[in-house]
Motif scaffolding. Sequence first.
Motif, PDB file in Angstrom:
ATOM      1  N   VAL A 142       0.846  -1.197   0.000  1.00 15.80           N
ATOM      2  CA  VAL A 142       0.000   0.000   0.000  1.00 15.80           C
ATOM      3  C   VAL A 142       0.879   1.244   0.000  1.00 15.80           C
ATOM      4  N   ALA A 143       1.924   1.225   0.821  1.00  8.63           N
ATOM      5  CA  ALA A 143       2.855   2.358   0.876  1.00  8.63           C
ATOM      6  C   ALA A 143       3.467   2.624  -0.498  1.00  8.63           C
ATOM      7  N   LYS A 144       3.990   1.595  -1.133  1.00  8.71           N
ATOM      8  CA  LYS A 144       4.653   1.762  -2.430  1.00  8.71           C
ATOM      9  C   LYS A 144       3.696   2.290  -3.496  1.00  8.71           C
ATOM     10  N   GLU A 145       2.511   1.688  -3.581  1.00 12.36           N
ATOM     11  CA  GLU A 145       1.584   2.100  -4.636  1.00 12.36           C
ATOM     12  C   GLU A 145       1.065   3.513  -4.418  1.00 12.36           C
ATOM     13  N   CYS A 146       0.907   3.900  -3.155  1.00 12.33           N
ATOM     14  CA  CYS A 146       0.465   5.275  -2.879  1.00 12.33           C
ATOM     15  C   CYS A 146       1.568   6.283  -3.172  1.00 12.33           C
ATOM     16  N   ILE A 147       2.805   5.955  -2.802  1.00 12.82           N
ATOM     17  CA  ILE A 147       3.932   6.840  -3.119  1.00 12.82           C
ATOM     18  C   ILE A 147       4.089   6.959  -4.629  1.00 12.82           C
ATOM     19  N   ASP A 148       3.964   5.834  -5.344  1.00 19.03           N
ATOM     20  CA  ASP A 148       4.044   5.863  -6.811  1.00 19.03           C
ATOM     21  C   ASP A 148       2.935   6.721  -7.417  1.00 19.03           C
ATOM     22  N   SER A 149       1.810   6.853  -6.689  1.00 16.17           N
ATOM     23  CA  SER A 149       0.673   7.640  -7.175  1.00 16.17           C
ATOM     24  C   SER A 149       0.762   9.108  -6.781  1.00 16.17           C
ATOM     25  N   GLY A 150       1.799   9.473  -6.017  1.00 16.85           N
ATOM     26  CA  GLY A 150       2.006  10.878  -5.690  1.00 16.85           C
ATOM     27  C   GLY A 150       1.956  11.251  -4.223  1.00 16.85           C
ATOM     28  N   ALA A 151       1.649  10.287  -3.335  1.00 14.17           N
ATOM     29  CA  ALA A 151       1.710  10.573  -1.901  1.00 14.17           C
ATOM     30  C   ALA A 151       3.159  10.843  -1.500  1.00 14.17           C
ATOM     31  N   ALA A 152       3.352  11.475  -0.351  1.00 14.85           N
ATOM     32  CA  ALA A 152       4.691  11.945   0.009  1.00 14.85           C
ATOM     33  C   ALA A 152       5.253  11.331   1.283  1.00 14.85           C
ATOM     34  N   ILE A 153       4.394  10.875   2.190  1.00 14.74           N
ATOM     35  CA  ILE A 153       4.806  10.412   3.522  1.00 14.74           C
ATOM     36  C   ILE A 153       4.058   9.129   3.834  1.00 14.74           C
ATOM     37  N   ILE A 154       4.691   8.230   4.586  1.00 11.93           N
ATOM     38  CA  ILE A 154       3.994   7.053   5.112  1.00 11.93           C
ATOM     39  C   ILE A 154       3.941   7.150   6.626  1.00 11.93           C
ATOM     40  N   ASN A 155       2.751   6.940   7.154  1.00 13.32           N
ATOM     41  CA  ASN A 155       2.487   7.004   8.596  1.00 13.32           C
ATOM     42  C   ASN A 155       2.135   5.587   9.050  1.00 13.32           C
ATOM     43  N   ASP A 156       3.088   4.907   9.686  1.00 11.48           N
ATOM     44  CA  ASP A 156       2.974   3.480   9.998  1.00 11.48           C
ATOM     45  C   ASP A 156       2.772   3.274  11.498  1.00 11.48           C
ATOM     46  N   ILE A 157       1.578   2.827  11.883  1.00 11.90           N
ATOM     47  CA  ILE A 157       1.278   2.626  13.301  1.00 11.90           C
ATOM     48  C   ILE A 157       2.101   1.502  13.916  1.00 11.90           C
ATOM     49  N   SER A 158       2.729   0.665  13.089  1.00  8.54           N
ATOM     50  CA  SER A 158       3.470  -0.487  13.620  1.00  8.54           C
ATOM     51  C   SER A 158       4.979  -0.301  13.592  1.00  8.54           C
ATOM     52  N   ALA A 159       5.452   0.833  13.082  1.00  7.70           N
ATOM     53  CA  ALA A 159       6.900   1.098  12.986  1.00  7.70           C
ATOM     54  C   ALA A 159       7.640  -0.009  12.230  1.00  7.70           C
ATOM     55  N   GLY A 160       6.959  -0.608  11.258  1.00  6.38           N
ATOM     56  CA  GLY A 160       7.588  -1.635  10.447  1.00  6.38           C
ATOM     57  C   GLY A 160       7.467  -3.049  10.969  1.00  6.38           C
ATOM     58  N   LEU A 161       6.823  -3.235  12.100  1.00  2.09           N
ATOM     59  CA  LEU A 161       6.757  -4.562  12.706  1.00  2.09           C
ATOM     60  C   LEU A 161       5.647  -5.436  12.134  1.00  2.09           C
ATOM     61  N   GLN A 162       4.637  -4.843  11.496  1.00  5.31           N
ATOM     62  CA  GLN A 162       3.548  -5.634  10.928  1.00  5.31           C
ATOM     63  C   GLN A 162       3.850  -6.113   9.506  1.00  5.31           C
TER      64      GLN A 162
END
Length: 274
Positions: free
Chosen positions: A103-123
């Motif tokens: 989801v992060a990659k496809e949204c960034i590829d679509s023009g989003a700028a930041i990822i806000n991850d509630i799991s800090a990469g653990l999920q």
Amino acid sequence: MTINCNGKLIALDKPKVMGILNVTPDSFFDGGKYKDEFSILGQVEKMLLEGATFIDLGAYSSRPGALEVDEETELKRILPIVSLILKHFPNTIISIDTFRSRVAKECIDSGAAIINDISAGLQDDKMLSIVAKLNFPYIMMHMRGTPKSMQQQTGYEDILKEVLYFFSERLAAAKALGINDIIIDPGFGFAKNLEQNYELLKQLDQMKSIEHPLLAGISRKSMIYKTLDTTAAQALNGTTALHMVCLQKGAKIVRVHDVKEAVECIKLYHQLNA
């Protein structure tokens, strides 16, 4: 103190406002409110005009006890909204509230700028590598478990010490991959009971030792409305009161449902500290 958002440098020496836009049917405050183009664009325009620097877009409710949403559903909800916002408001800095690397990659590829991850990469063990590869600002939050299970994981001996230790580990993992633009969110309401939320808030200034910008997300949360014996809908005044506390203790971003009031709070904070 700056972050690079799609080539635009955003200074965080003065606090900024991140406006919340949930496109989920079950978020704790605004679930189901923004479900068509007219309402979505109207709310985005309102938040931008009121002074939001960032729009945080979420398609997976992280309220306590929230049901899981599969990846395909999250993508179907969120990608069209990213495109819609950027079509009408092309300079918008969109943050994506997700813990999934795809989801992060496809949204960034679509023009989003930041990822806000509630799991800090653990999920999702691919998240940090995606952040490193695409080189976007990354918000990592403290949480135990998942939104469905987190409120059964509130056993702490020293909550500040344990939250700081959590971030020391997650930051080490991120920096080992070359990730530099990192924002820290202590995760108010996530795997924390009411008393623990206030204990963490009282000591929030000690988190400045991490030396990364601090985001505070307390808007209309139960730590406010349960204390006031009211509801999320009636918790704006309490939210604003605690926003000032967060600013005084070093928050550089406040993530909010009510942009106008948060911007006013920041203006008063600036005047107080002029």
